[in-house]
Each structure stands twice: as C-alpha cells, then as structure tokens.
Enzyme design. Sequence first.
Site, mmCIF file in Angstrom:
data_model
loop_
_atom_site.group_PDB
_atom_site.id
_atom_site.type_symbol
_atom_site.label_atom_id
_atom_site.label_comp_id
_atom_site.label_asym_id
_atom_site.label_seq_id
_atom_site.Cartn_x
_atom_site.Cartn_y
_atom_site.Cartn_z
ATOM 1 N N GLU A 108 -8.291 13.890 -2.361
ATOM 2 C CA GLU A 108 -6.710 13.687 -1.787
ATOM 3 C C GLU A 108 -5.852 14.785 -2.418
ATOM 4 O OE1 GLU A 108 -6.450 9.842 -3.996
ATOM 5 O OE2 GLU A 108 -6.560 10.944 -5.989
ATOM 6 N N HIS B 239 -8.422 12.246 -13.318
ATOM 7 C CA HIS B 239 -6.847 12.367 -12.891
ATOM 8 C C HIS B 239 -6.090 10.824 -13.117
ATOM 9 C CE1 HIS B 239 -8.642 10.626 -9.188
ATOM 10 N NE2 HIS B 239 -7.459 10.321 -8.994
ATOM 11 N N ARG C 157 -12.258 3.328 -12.808
ATOM 12 C CA ARG C 157 -11.349 3.474 -14.043
ATOM 13 C C ARG C 157 -12.379 3.770 -15.139
ATOM 14 N NH1 ARG C 157 -9.817 -1.727 -12.735
ATOM 15 N NH2 ARG C 157 -8.083 -2.004 -11.420
#
Length: 317
Positions: free
Chosen positions: A117, A175, A195
């Site tokens: 992304e 990130h 996560r």
Amino acid sequence: MEIIKLKPAFKDYIWGGTRLKEDFGFNSGFEKTAEAWMLSCHEAGMNTVEGGEFDGKTLGEVIDAVGEEKLCGKNCLKFPYFPVLIKFIDARDNLSVQVHPDDEYARRVENEFGKTEIWYVLDAKDGAELIYGFKDSISKEEFKDSIENGTLLDKLNRVKVKKGDLFFIEAGTVHAIGSGALIAEIQQNSNCTYRVYDYGRVGNDGKPRELHIKKALDVSKTEPPKYDIKPMGSPVKKDGYTEQLLTKCELFTVYKYDIDTAAELFADESSFNHILVLDGEGEIDGRRVKKGDSLFVPAGYGSYKISGRLEIITTKI
C-alpha cells in the site's frame, strides 16, 4: 459508458475520529468514523453507484454486467481479483502496530491476497508520527523477544509527518498510523492484517483485541524501510494545472493534480482511471464534483476534462 460516481463504505474502528464527517461531509451513521472506502470491490465493504444507469448497484454487479475488460481494462486481467482498494483514514488515536503478508503467504494461509500500500498524508497535527519499519536490522528472534518483553516500540522507526509525505508500505513492512494523521491510502484489494501490538486496548466486546504474533513473525521484514517518505516525482507545472507522480509500481500508478483552471486527462483501454477529490470543487465533463467525491472513469473512455479549482488523486493499473 458514463463516468460512475461511487458511494463510500464506512468503518467505525475504535481508533477513528470525526474528521471524515467534518472535513468531507460524509454521513456514515457512526459516532466516529475510522475509514471511508472510496474505491472498493471487497466483500468487507463494497461501493455502490450513485446515479446514472447503474444507480444502487454494487461495483461488483456493474463489473459483472459490463465485463471486466471493458469496464476495468486489459491491465486488470492479470489479477485474479479487482486489484485496488482506496481509502480515507482518520486516526484520532494510534492504530495498532501491524504487518501485511505478501501474495504467496496470504493465498496459502488466508485464502486472501497480500497487501502492499501507499499512504499519502492529507493533514497531520503537530507532532503526529507514523511507524515505518525498524530503526536497525534485527533478527526474527530479537523481534519475538521485543514483543514478549514489551520493548518493541523502542525498536521501531518513528517518523514525524506532515502534509504531502508519501509512504510506500511494501508487504512485510511493520507499520502503524499514529494519532492525528489524516491519510489517503491506495492498496492491494485485501483486508489481511496481522496485529503485533495494540497498546493494551479492548474492543467493543470488552476483550483485548486479537494479536497475530506467529503470523507476523512469519511475514515481517525486520529491517529499516527501503524507500524515502516523499512522492516519486516532483511537481510539474502545466497549462492550468500541476501534475506530480506519487508512485508507480507493478500494482498501481498514482498521480496528484492541483488544478487551477482545467486539465484534460485520458483513460485508454489498458485501465480505468479512479479520481479521488481531496479538496475544492469543479466539473468533470460537465458533471459537478466536490471534495470527497469518488469517480470511476471506465477503461477506454478516452479524454475527459476537469475544470475548476481542485486537488485530486488519480489511480490506474
């Protein structure tokens, strides 16, 4: 075919705020809105069409009716799925520290696709930070130990951010978006997230939100980021507008346009053009558009004129 206007799909994750309502005028139906999915053909949040021949249909239904190559373009045929998902993200609070797998791992383990992304920073409060990879290269064992002993945040690369910064988040990059950042995100069409750390928060059910440590250890690149936090190209002044390449890779090509009077763009048969209006108002081929609008220009549409005073991002495959 006509240009298609898309209605966003909204998400009310616990870290969201109110800027998507206040800045863009979105009526999500939620008290706080974390994300607006502006171009989505994902089952977790599908866009619907506003107005025109396909009013009320989902984007998926329109693709089925028109045909993928005709609507989306030849470049999309190399993907076994609609290739991109585009969002606005309002981080009132810190997002979890997380990582996305690449295509091979995601398809093998999750029956999903991977996720690379980019983040384009629309606005950031003073002191806002993003987490982007590691300060230094460490081993997977050191990564695991830092998670277990609570020192992970000390290992991660924190970056102060401002409007106009561009982050390329390759699959495998650890990130997190920090509190106070407003982001436009262009990503692979995937909702696969692992996560690593979540600040001890609990979800709406009152239980700690799930972590995915083993999978995160499998896919993470425990090293500093490879890319600068700036657009790939410099602004280029043209007649009536300024053009800037944000990023170009094998997945998508993204430009930003600051339109002072008018610009003429083109959608050939290779790909659709998606237009995300960041600010201002004007017209696209005589159709009124404003801040927060999402427009899908079908592949092969040809030239189209954008007039007014607008900031937009365009994405093609």
